[in-house]
Write a protein that holds these residues in place. Structure first.
Motif, mmCIF file in Angstrom:
data_model
loop_
_atom_site.group_PDB
_atom_site.id
_atom_site.type_symbol
_atom_site.label_atom_id
_atom_site.label_comp_id
_atom_site.label_asym_id
_atom_site.label_seq_id
_atom_site.Cartn_x
_atom_site.Cartn_y
_atom_site.Cartn_z
ATOM 1 N N GLU A 34 0.792 -1.199 0.039
ATOM 2 C CA GLU A 34 -0.073 0.081 0.195
ATOM 3 C C GLU A 34 0.911 1.389 0.051
ATOM 4 O O GLU A 34 0.223 2.453 0.332
ATOM 5 N N GLU A 35 2.119 1.127 -0.393
ATOM 6 C CA GLU A 35 3.193 2.244 -0.254
ATOM 7 C C GLU A 35 2.414 3.393 -1.286
ATOM 8 O O GLU A 35 2.376 4.633 -0.877
ATOM 9 N N ILE A 36 1.972 2.968 -2.426
ATOM 10 C CA ILE A 36 1.520 3.977 -3.420
ATOM 11 C C ILE A 36 -0.049 3.720 -3.594
ATOM 12 O O ILE A 36 -0.738 4.603 -3.362
ATOM 13 N N SER A 37 -0.459 2.517 -3.582
ATOM 14 C CA SER A 37 -2.095 2.314 -3.668
ATOM 15 C C SER A 37 -2.819 2.727 -2.396
ATOM 16 O O SER A 37 -3.983 3.144 -2.640
ATOM 17 N N GLY A 38 -2.101 3.017 -1.211
ATOM 18 C CA GLY A 38 -3.059 3.264 -0.234
ATOM 19 C C GLY A 38 -3.029 4.639 -0.037
ATOM 20 O O GLY A 38 -3.812 5.527 0.814
ATOM 21 N N ASP A 39 -2.568 5.411 -1.365
ATOM 22 C CA ASP A 39 -2.698 6.951 -1.318
ATOM 23 C C ASP A 39 -3.200 7.581 -2.537
ATOM 24 O O ASP A 39 -2.488 7.567 -3.571
ATOM 25 N N SER A 40 -4.424 8.187 -2.660
ATOM 26 C CA SER A 40 -4.915 8.397 -4.050
ATOM 27 C C SER A 40 -4.517 9.500 -4.657
ATOM 28 O O SER A 40 -4.198 9.415 -5.907
ATOM 29 N N ASN A 41 -3.987 10.496 -3.889
ATOM 30 C CA ASN A 41 -2.915 11.424 -4.240
ATOM 31 C C ASN A 41 -1.751 11.158 -4.842
ATOM 32 O O ASN A 41 -1.157 11.530 -5.960
ATOM 33 N N LEU A 42 -1.144 10.073 -4.354
ATOM 34 C CA LEU A 42 0.237 9.678 -4.684
ATOM 35 C C LEU A 42 -0.011 8.676 -6.118
ATOM 36 O O LEU A 42 0.869 8.759 -6.909
ATOM 37 N N ILE A 43 -1.107 7.997 -6.257
ATOM 38 C CA ILE A 43 -1.550 7.304 -7.162
ATOM 39 C C ILE A 43 -1.514 8.216 -8.443
ATOM 40 O O ILE A 43 -1.014 7.955 -9.566
ATOM 41 N N ARG A 44 -1.960 9.377 -8.374
ATOM 42 C CA ARG A 44 -2.252 10.204 -9.498
ATOM 43 C C ARG A 44 -1.023 10.829 -9.956
ATOM 44 O O ARG A 44 -0.695 11.094 -10.989
ATOM 45 N N GLN A 45 -0.122 10.828 -9.016
ATOM 46 C CA GLN A 45 1.448 11.436 -9.196
ATOM 47 C C GLN A 45 2.099 10.458 -9.666
ATOM 48 O O GLN A 45 2.926 10.863 -10.805
ATOM 49 N N CYS A 46 1.967 9.093 -9.585
ATOM 50 C CA CYS A 46 2.950 7.992 -10.012
ATOM 51 C C CYS A 46 2.437 7.530 -11.424
ATOM 52 O O CYS A 46 3.348 7.029 -11.932
ATOM 53 N N LEU A 47 1.363 7.476 -11.628
ATOM 54 C CA LEU A 47 0.904 6.791 -12.613
ATOM 55 C C LEU A 47 0.055 7.513 -13.872
ATOM 56 O O LEU A 47 -0.462 8.770 -13.583
ATOM 57 N N VAL A 48 0.443 7.349 -14.984
ATOM 58 C CA VAL A 48 0.075 8.062 -16.096
ATOM 59 C C VAL A 48 -0.361 7.160 -17.241
ATOM 60 O O VAL A 48 0.024 6.086 -17.340
ATOM 61 N N LYS A 49 -1.518 7.247 -18.136
ATOM 62 C CA LYS A 49 -2.061 6.464 -18.840
ATOM 63 C C LYS A 49 -1.272 6.479 -20.188
ATOM 64 O O LYS A 49 -0.732 7.656 -20.575
ATOM 65 N N GLN A 50 -0.734 5.292 -20.545
ATOM 66 C CA GLN A 50 0.004 5.251 -21.805
ATOM 67 C C GLN A 50 -0.543 5.955 -23.098
ATOM 68 O O GLN A 50 0.023 6.609 -23.611
ATOM 69 N N SER A 51 -1.994 5.927 -23.066
ATOM 70 C CA SER A 51 -2.763 6.554 -23.946
ATOM 71 C C SER A 51 -2.368 8.519 -23.903
ATOM 72 O O SER A 51 -2.829 9.025 -25.047
ATOM 73 N N GLU A 52 -2.101 8.613 -22.857
ATOM 74 C CA GLU A 52 -1.848 10.217 -22.737
ATOM 75 C C GLU A 52 -0.437 10.568 -22.865
ATOM 76 O O GLU A 52 -0.061 11.722 -22.451
ATOM 77 N N ALA A 53 0.593 9.586 -23.027
ATOM 78 C CA ALA A 53 1.696 9.901 -22.921
ATOM 79 C C ALA A 53 2.617 9.694 -24.291
ATOM 80 O O ALA A 53 1.996 9.086 -25.287
ATOM 81 N N GLU A 54 3.534 10.464 -24.697
ATOM 82 C CA GLU A 54 4.395 10.423 -25.913
ATOM 83 C C GLU A 54 5.432 9.783 -25.479
ATOM 84 O O GLU A 54 6.395 9.804 -24.697
ATOM 85 N N MET A 55 5.740 8.462 -26.343
ATOM 86 C CA MET A 55 6.933 7.719 -25.988
ATOM 87 C C MET A 55 8.365 8.033 -26.916
ATOM 88 O O MET A 55 7.918 8.481 -28.116
ATOM 89 N N LEU A 56 9.146 8.183 -26.269
ATOM 90 C CA LEU A 56 10.346 8.548 -27.002
ATOM 91 C C LEU A 56 11.561 7.635 -27.249
ATOM 92 O O LEU A 56 11.315 6.306 -26.557
ATOM 93 N N LEU A 57 12.579 7.739 -28.087
ATOM 94 C CA LEU A 57 13.524 6.955 -28.265
ATOM 95 C C LEU A 57 14.298 6.469 -27.073
ATOM 96 O O LEU A 57 14.668 7.537 -26.072
ATOM 97 N N PRO A 58 14.322 5.354 -26.392
ATOM 98 C CA PRO A 58 14.572 4.881 -25.198
ATOM 99 C C PRO A 58 15.888 5.181 -24.875
ATOM 100 O O PRO A 58 16.386 5.373 -23.556
ATOM 101 N N VAL A 59 16.941 4.857 -25.801
ATOM 102 C CA VAL A 59 18.237 4.993 -25.366
ATOM 103 C C VAL A 59 18.992 5.817 -26.422
ATOM 104 O O VAL A 59 18.592 6.048 -27.810
ATOM 105 N N LYS A 60 20.007 6.706 -26.275
ATOM 106 C CA LYS A 60 20.984 7.187 -26.877
ATOM 107 C C LYS A 60 21.918 6.029 -27.544
ATOM 108 O O LYS A 60 22.680 5.681 -26.679
ATOM 109 N N ILE A 61 21.798 6.012 -28.800
ATOM 110 C CA ILE A 61 22.447 4.849 -29.496
ATOM 111 C C ILE A 61 23.798 5.357 -30.101
ATOM 112 O O ILE A 61 23.947 5.836 -31.198
#
Length: 423
Positions: free
Chosen positions: A102-129
């Protein structure tokens, strides 16, 4: 069994049964949103766990790292910390996401800070190659190409079963899934023409590949044995190594691929760790002749990962045109890295090593249009009734991959690329 791979684990986040990202996966990527600048995240179900926020909450305080390492544009700084840290962070993230924590799941405000829907995020190149190597490690693919362009009775060149054949490609034109690429232009020469012409490729092709990324470096003169290789490999991504077959046919002798390849390759945004893929290790094909001692790699070093390619014309449904498997490779990742370093070439953090086209033994498992249409002589029909010999403008090629065992599916998401007309 690795702690975070336990199939009995469940998350407090609701995750669909067919999700690529259960709690047993936890791949790393770089994302941003309208309110969050680029940072490290972990995929979990339909969400991203923001490791930058988790670090700011001191939830990695028992691990010897600076939490600011997750507030980066690339994964390279995190990868540089080494395998013990990679494993410790994955275990800690697994704990935080468990249904009894419950370190995250027990705090609704922390859940909102820690979790982002993938559909609302832009994925970038993960590594500098910094460097990119492309191998040629599928026997079926090498045999098919050799039969098409050389002598079918001697399709494999004499060196092929003695070493992982490869070449150095262009790292700067590797893009993340969702990035459109332009049809390349180059010199083209038909067989009966006296001279080449310059123009857009008419034989644009995909290549179904999987690539590994190194997270540990070596010095010039140092080599890596197959037994050591996995300590250097951070994880795997799906890889589409685009190829202009007509440009390549004219240019590749005597030095190999050049402009036919360097215009663009695409990778999936989530890097799946070797630890997460451990349950899918399998024995590879019998290697005959026996490799030289520096390439000897007994045990299970191949991976049972299902692969699929879909082709989608603009405005139409996608058609599945290929189903293959990563285990079809002849040379495994440990042998590939050992061979790359065997001459003393230095390995760098973020280097990308692609498998080469992964073709299986059956026609519907061939990993390129070159093979699926047998050099354009046998067009394939899509679900909208149109036919393809190679890739048309505004076609989108989608590649997917996952391993599944004991009811647990570990997936990569997808790598998707639309082809635009030549500029």
């Amino acid at each position: 069994m690795l702690k975070a791979n336990d199939p009995s684990l469940h998350s407090w986040i609701e995750i669909a049964a067919d999700s690529d990202f259960p709690i047993q996966n936890l791949p790393y990527g770089i994302f941003r949103t309208d309110t969050r600048d680029p940072r490290v995240g972990v995929a979990i179900g339909e969400y991203i766990l923001d490791l930058c926020v988790v670090g700011q909450q001191n939830m990695f305080e028992l691990i010897d790292l600076d939490p600011n390492v997750f507030h980066r544009r690339y994964l390279n700084d995190f990868m540089a910390l080494g395998k013990p840290i990679w494993r410790a962070v994955r275990n800690r993230v697994s704990d935080l996401l468990r249904n009894d924590n419950e370190e995250i799941s027990g705090d609704s405000n922390l859940i909102r800070q820690c979790l982002v829907k993938q559909s609302e995020a832009e994925m970038l190149l993960p590594v500098k190659i910094p460097n990119y190597t492309d191998f040629y490690s599928s026997e079926a693919h090498a045999t098919n190409v050799g039969a098409m362009f050389r002598d079918p009775a001697n399709a494999l060149l004499p060196n092929w079963k003695h070493m992982p054949v490869g070449y150095h490609g262009r790292a700067s034109s590797i893009v993340v899934s969702g990035t459109s690429l332009y049809r390349p232009k180059g010199q083209l020469k038909v067989a009966d023409a006296d001279a080449p012409v310059f123009g857009p490729s008419k034989m644009l092709d995909f290549e179904l590949e999987v690539a590994f990324i190194t997270g540990k470096e070596t010095q010039l003169g140092q080599s890596i044995s197959p037994a050591e290789a996995e300590d250097y490999i951070f994880g795997l991504v799906l890889f589409n190594d685009w190829s202009a077959r007509d440009i390549q046919t004219w240019e590749y002798v005597p030095l190999g691929p050049f402009l036919a390849k360097s215009f663009g390759s695409a990778i999936s945004p989530w890097v799946v760790t070797l630890d997460a893929l451990a349950p899918f290790k399998v024995k590879g094909p019998e290697q005959d002749p026996k490799p030289l001692p520096y390439l000897d790699s007994p045990g299970h070093h191949h991976y049972d990962i299902n692969l699929e390619v879909l082709l989608q014309p603009k405005g139409s449904m996608a058609t599945s045109i290929c189903r293959s498997n990563y285990k079809h490779l002849y040379w495994n990742i440990s042998q590939q890295l050992a061979h790359q370093s065997s001459n003393g070439c230095n390995i760098q953090i973020g280097d990308l090593y692609a498998s080469g086209t992964i073709s299986g033994p059956e026609k519907d498992s061939y990993g390129s249009m070159l093979e699926l249409t047998w050099r354009g002589t046998q067009p394939i029909t899509l679900s909208d009734g149109t036919q393809r010999q190679f890739i048309n403008d505004f076609d989108t090629v989608i590649m997917r991959g996952y391993g599944e065992r004991h009811g647990i599916r570990i997936g990569f998401g997808q790598v998707s690329t639309e082809i635009l007309p030549a500029g």
